[in-house]
Design a protein around this motif. Structure first.
Motif, PDB file in Angstrom:
ATOM      1  N   VAL A  32       0.856  -1.194   0.000  1.00 14.32           N
ATOM      2  CA  VAL A  32       0.000   0.000   0.000  1.00 14.32           C
ATOM      3  C   VAL A  32       0.896   1.249   0.000  1.00 14.32           C
ATOM      4  CG1 VAL A  32      -1.834   1.244   1.216  1.00 14.32           C
ATOM      5  CG2 VAL A  32      -1.777  -1.260   1.268  1.00 14.32           C
ATOM      6  N   PHE A  33       0.623   2.170  -0.919  1.00 14.80           N
ATOM      7  CA  PHE A  33       1.373   3.431  -1.017  1.00 14.80           C
ATOM      8  C   PHE A  33       0.432   4.591  -0.724  1.00 14.80           C
ATOM      9  CE2 PHE A  33       3.645   0.436  -3.609  1.00 14.80           C
ATOM     10  CZ  PHE A  33       4.981   0.754  -3.452  1.00 14.80           C
ATOM     11  N   ASP A  34       0.955   5.605  -0.053  1.00 12.04           N
ATOM     12  CA  ASP A  34       0.210   6.841   0.173  1.00 12.04           C
ATOM     13  C   ASP A  34       0.252   7.640  -1.135  1.00 12.04           C
ATOM     14  OD1 ASP A  34      -0.251   9.625   0.773  1.00 12.04           O
ATOM     15  OD2 ASP A  34       0.092   9.202   2.886  1.00 12.04           O
ATOM     16  N   GLY A  35      -0.934   7.998  -1.661  1.00  7.93           N
ATOM     17  CA  GLY A  35      -1.003   8.688  -2.951  1.00  7.93           C
ATOM     18  C   GLY A  35      -0.354  10.052  -2.966  1.00  7.93           C
ATOM     19  N   VAL A  36      -0.114  10.633  -1.762  1.00 10.29           N
ATOM     20  CA  VAL A  36       0.570  11.933  -1.687  1.00 10.29           C
ATOM     21  C   VAL A  36       2.066  11.724  -1.462  1.00 10.29           C
ATOM     22  CG1 VAL A  36       0.671  14.160  -0.495  1.00 10.29           C
ATOM     23  CG2 VAL A  36      -1.516  12.946  -0.685  1.00 10.29           C
TER      24      VAL A  36
END
Length: 679
Positions: free
Chosen positions: A104-108
């Motif tokens: 999971v990656f933070d979109g920001v």
């Protein structure tokens, strides 16, 4: 017919940097698969996966939690892992036994330091993975920028399978590039399914461009698809999915999906991708010496976690081959002991469902094993084998622990043994001079959580010293020593003679021992005692009493007495020789150096860099991260105590940082002098 024998299975983990939305994603998966009837929320402290009271209070994952769910006829064993570096052992041991992972990656923020560490671990254990770029409803979120960061910082080929529909607060769905359909969620209500619509006109050109790139990237995986592509024929969705699956399994590329788990957007397509693209146990290319997944072969499993409970231990295992039933005897190949299984459980976070049998591919828990630890291999006593162990990081921070009262003293030793059994990244030693018990770990948070467990779970009140840096010692040059241990006290005497050569090794090499004894100068049965003596002496170095590491020792020659020599005599001789060698070899103090990333608004960049330099830091680079700048630096751990307060003051509370252990290096003279004075 046993329904378990015909099942389809996925063993997957959810991994990410702290705060990327990993537990929220896991909670949504539980809701959509029907395992939970209401959605757990990290902020409200009512998540199913973070069930430990400390996790709920702190709002972070501390323990990896396993749960079994079902989606479209496929059983998914899901492990939600911690994102905080202090609990990295949990990610490490989970990745060792999983077949696939959702990262999971933070979109920001994009690719953050802990994501990089976890990614390298997944590379090490050859775990196929898919990426879920989350939080696309946040200000500054940019799906394609994160895809670019992944390629640049992780050195991987990323194939987007979706594009976001709408940006930031208007993010409402995704374009599925395989079917060229838009999947739109009209409301945040998770019980409302998405609608399939034509691609919005403003996205048609971008979608066509990325679909062409997707096809180009994946057709190489399948001859039929490649021929169809070269002949200009249209490619069916099912054929594209087959190509993507093959590419994921071989590690050729990583598919990327888009969503906002908190707003219930993109979770069902993520579950479809888990089923379509991540491997079943039989699909996995096993490491050398690891058995293929075969339910009919002799039993083999790896213990990857131990949880001590009131009535013994629950050992979490991954079954690689064969079957295991209640009452079966298993060989712990790591200890050589045969133990009997009393109960078997399927795990649903903090709920355990008893089962009669485990089989190849299962991740489950066993009760009844008394001496099994993390990393031990369990197998059929008639077919012994050793599976690759789980690597454990070196601790970098120490804290002194003392019981408050005499009653606490009795419980403390037992409670500490339980903690060490559960968490292999904790270490314990006794300081001979102060008489204190020293607990060592990966960071202040891990030690804080461990101390809290002593109080809450074991009822032991302790006094805790200030966290200290876990220094090490090493040798500055090669030396040879000759030592004779001789004692005559009326009865049988003690005699042992050793010639040992000590040489420094590169950082991180540990201690290596080799015997070059020829012609029986020392009987073979005494050689392990020589190694044991050296290792015992190495636990307390000669400069300031810290463990001595990174050296090779060679047993060159020696002598023995028919009657008076014993293993004990040779261990004592080797320990004395080692202490003499450490003193002669120009010993040096090593200090842990941390990889530090500081994310700060651009106007505070100069102040932050100046402050890192004052802390003996080396700035290796900086890059734009949305509206902020990320500084990549290496700083000695000693200089990082209390850093968060300084950083907030420098940046008006707007900067943040993460750090993780990088390497040990020789400490400057000034630091060594301080360590010796206070050591």
């Amino acid at each position: 017919m046993n329904p378990r024998s015909s099942r389809q299975l996925r063993n997957i983990g959810v991994i990410a940097h702290v705060d990327a939305g990993k537990t929220t994603t896991s909670e949504r998966i539980l809701f959509y698969t029907g395992e939970n009837h209401r959605i757990g929320d990290v902020h409200n402290g009512n998540t199913r996966m973070d069930y430990d009271p400390q996790e709920r209070r702190r709002g972070i994952t501390i323990n990896s939690a396993a749960i079994t769910v079902h989606w479209k006829g496929v059983q998914i064993n899901l492990i939600d892992t911690p994102g905080h570096i202090d609990f990295n052992i949990e990610v490490n041991r989970s990745l060792r036994v999983l077949d696939g992972a959702v990262v999971v990656f933070d979109g920001v923020a994009g690719v953050e330091p802990q994501t990089e560490t976890n990614w390298r671990l997944a590379d090490k254990y050859r775990v196929p993975r898919i990426a879920f770029i989350n939080k696309l409803d946040r200000v500054g979120a940019d799906f394609l920028r994160v895809v670019g960061m992944m390629e640049e910082r992780l050195g991987t080929t990323v194939v987007p399978l979706q594009l976001p529909v709408g940006t930031e607060g208007d993010f409402r769905g995704v374009v599925d590039l395989i079917t060229l359909q838009a999947l739109v969620w009209d409301r945040d209500d998770a019980s409302q399914p998405h609608r399939s619509l034509p691609v919005p006109p403003e996205l048609v050109e971008l979608a066509d461009h990325h679909r062409a790139r997707l096809i180009e990237a994946v057709v190489e995986q399948d001859e039929q698809a490649l021929n169809a592509y070269l002949n200009g024929e249209p490619l069916e969705a099912a054929l594209l999915r087959r190509c993507i699956r093959r590419g994921v399994l071989s590690g050729a590329f990583v598919p990327a999906l888009a969503g906002s788990a908190f707003r219930n957007r993109g979770v069902e397509p993520l579950l479809d991708a888990v089923v379509d693209f991540l491997p079943a146990p039989k699909d996995v290319q096993r490491a050398e010496g690891e058995p293929a997944s075969d339910p009919e072969g002799p039993f083999a499993a790896l213990a990857f976690k131990v949880v001590a409970e009131g009535h013994g231990s629950m050992v979490f295992v991954r079954v690689y081959r064969g079957r295991l039933r209640r009452g079966d005897a298993v060989l712990d190949a790591s200890t050589g002991r045969v133990e009997r299984v009393s109960r078997l459980y399927e795990v649903h976070a903090d709920d355990h469902v008893e089962v009669d049998e485990l089989q190849a591919g299962d991740i489950a828990a066993i009760v009844g094993l008394k001496e099994t630890l993390t990393g031990h291999t369990l197998c059929d006593p008639a077919h012994p084998l050793h599976l690759e162990e789980i690597s454990v990081p070196e601790p970098v921070i120490d804290v002194a622990v003392e019981p408050r009262t005499r009653e606490d003293a009795q419980g403390l030793a037992k409670a500490l043994q339980t903690l060490l059994r559960e968490d292999p990244s904790l270490r314990m030693r006794h300081d001979a001079e102060s008489g204190q018990t020293i607990l060592s770990g990966m960071g202040e948070l891990q030690l804080e959580v461990s101390i809290e467990k002593l109080r809450s779970r074991h009822g032991v009140e302790v006094q805790v010293g200030r966290p200290q840096v876990a220094y090490r010692e090493t040798l500055g040059r090669a030396v040879e020593v000759h030592h004779v241990h001789k004692k005559q006290t009326g009865g049988p005497g003690q005699f042992a003679e050793v010639w040992l050569r000590f040489e420094p090794l590169a950082r991180g090499e540990g201690i290596r021992f080799e015997s070059r004894i020829v012609g029986g100068a020392i009987p073979r049965e005494f050689v392990p005692a020589v190694e044991a003596g050296v290792r015992r002496a190495a636990q307390t170095g000669v400069v300031a009493g810290f463990p001595c590491v990174d050296f090779a020792v060679t047993l060159v020659d020696g002598g023995f007495h028919e009657r008076d020599s014993s293993a004990m005599a040779f261990e004592l001789a080797a320990a004395a020789a080692a202490r003499e060698a450490f003193a002669k070899a120009e010993p040096q103090v090593l200090e842990p150096v941390m990889a530090v990333e500081v994310v700060t608004p651009a106007e505070h960049l100069g102040d932050c860099i100046g402050d890192l330099h004052r802390r003996r830091g080396i700035v290796r680079g900086q890059q734009a991260r949305g509206q902020a700048v990320a500084i990549d630096a290496q700083v000695p751990l000693k200089e990082m105590f209390g850093y968060i307060g300084n950083l907030r003051a420098l940046s008006s509370g707007r900067a943040q940082y993460t750090m993780q252990f990088d390497h040990y290096e020789v400490a400057p003279q000034k630091v060594t002098a301080e360590v010796v004075m206070h050591g």
